[in-house]
Design a protein around this motif. Structure first.
Motif, mmCIF file in Angstrom:
data_model
loop_
_atom_site.group_PDB
_atom_site.id
_atom_site.type_symbol
_atom_site.label_atom_id
_atom_site.label_comp_id
_atom_site.label_asym_id
_atom_site.label_seq_id
_atom_site.Cartn_x
_atom_site.Cartn_y
_atom_site.Cartn_z
ATOM 1 N N ALA A 80 9.273 -17.059 -7.176
ATOM 2 C CA ALA A 80 9.595 -15.613 -7.793
ATOM 3 C C ALA A 80 10.782 -15.340 -7.930
ATOM 4 C CB ALA A 80 9.915 -15.325 -5.831
ATOM 5 N N PHE A 81 11.841 -16.383 -8.018
ATOM 6 C CA PHE A 81 13.323 -16.558 -8.871
ATOM 7 C C PHE A 81 12.637 -16.227 -10.703
ATOM 8 C CE2 PHE A 81 15.852 -19.216 -11.142
ATOM 9 C CZ PHE A 81 17.238 -18.855 -10.778
ATOM 10 N N GLY A 82 11.852 -17.163 -10.908
ATOM 11 C CA GLY A 82 11.661 -17.245 -12.267
ATOM 12 C C GLY A 82 11.210 -15.700 -12.493
ATOM 13 N N GLU A 83 10.083 -15.325 -11.506
ATOM 14 C CA GLU A 83 9.861 -13.733 -12.069
ATOM 15 C C GLU A 83 11.206 -12.089 -12.190
ATOM 16 O OE1 GLU A 83 6.486 -12.250 -12.551
ATOM 17 O OE2 GLU A 83 5.511 -14.918 -12.672
ATOM 18 N N GLY A 84 12.068 -13.056 -10.836
ATOM 19 C CA GLY A 84 13.142 -11.765 -10.755
ATOM 20 C C GLY A 84 13.591 -12.050 -11.664
ATOM 21 N N VAL A 85 14.582 -13.355 -12.578
ATOM 22 C CA VAL A 85 15.101 -13.679 -14.023
ATOM 23 C C VAL A 85 14.627 -13.016 -15.134
ATOM 24 C CG1 VAL A 85 15.827 -15.005 -15.736
ATOM 25 C CG2 VAL A 85 15.753 -15.705 -13.030
ATOM 26 N N ALA A 86 13.089 -12.957 -15.353
ATOM 27 C CA ALA A 86 12.205 -12.390 -16.121
ATOM 28 C C ALA A 86 12.356 -10.419 -16.108
ATOM 29 C CB ALA A 86 10.720 -13.298 -16.174
ATOM 30 N N ALA A 87 12.255 -10.485 -14.880
ATOM 31 C CA ALA A 87 12.567 -8.754 -14.402
ATOM 32 C C ALA A 87 13.942 -8.583 -15.293
ATOM 33 C CB ALA A 87 11.762 -8.479 -13.142
ATOM 34 N N GLY A 88 14.402 -8.890 -14.813
ATOM 35 C CA GLY A 88 15.761 -8.625 -15.194
ATOM 36 C C GLY A 88 16.535 -8.287 -16.457
ATOM 37 N N GLY A 89 15.435 -9.353 -16.809
ATOM 38 C CA GLY A 89 15.676 -9.594 -18.723
ATOM 39 C C GLY A 89 16.779 -9.887 -19.142
#
Length: 108
Positions: A80-89
């Motif tokens: 989830a952390f990785g997905e959030g980092v990717a989503a934030g750009g």
């Protein structure tokens, strides 16, 4: 009573902040965190060199940040952390990454 908020990042201690999924998370490159990152990613100086050569992968960025989290939010997984980092750009993650890499080089 309102829930307590963790203290913000303290740049004097080498901390940086990154916004993930609407939450501001603090990264602290402690000795233990950097050792854990190095065990997973290999030598930190090689990581810094890859970053300088624009060859740092998203998975490496996420791993370094994950290991340096001062506090993992309740229920947050690394995925989830990785997905959030990717989503934030990457533009959102770059200042925190730059701060971590500076701390690795400075050794503070």
């Amino acid at each position: 009573m309102a829930p307590a908020h963790p203290p913000p990042a303290n740049p004097v201690r080498g901390e940086a902040a990154i916004r993930v999924g609407g939450a501001m998370l603090v990264l602290r490159p402690s000795f233990a965190a950097l050792v854990a990152a190095e065990q997973e990613l290999g030598p930190l100086f090689a990581l810094v060199e890859r970053a300088a050569d624009h060859r740092l992968t998203l998975s490496e960025l996420v791993a370094l940040c994950w290991h340096c989290l001062r506090e993992v939010p309740h229920g947050m997984t690394r995925e989830a952390f990785g997905e959030g980092v990717a989503a934030g750009g990457l533009a959102n993650a770059t200042p925190a990454l730059r701060a971590l890499l500076s701390q690795i080089l400075a050794g503070q």
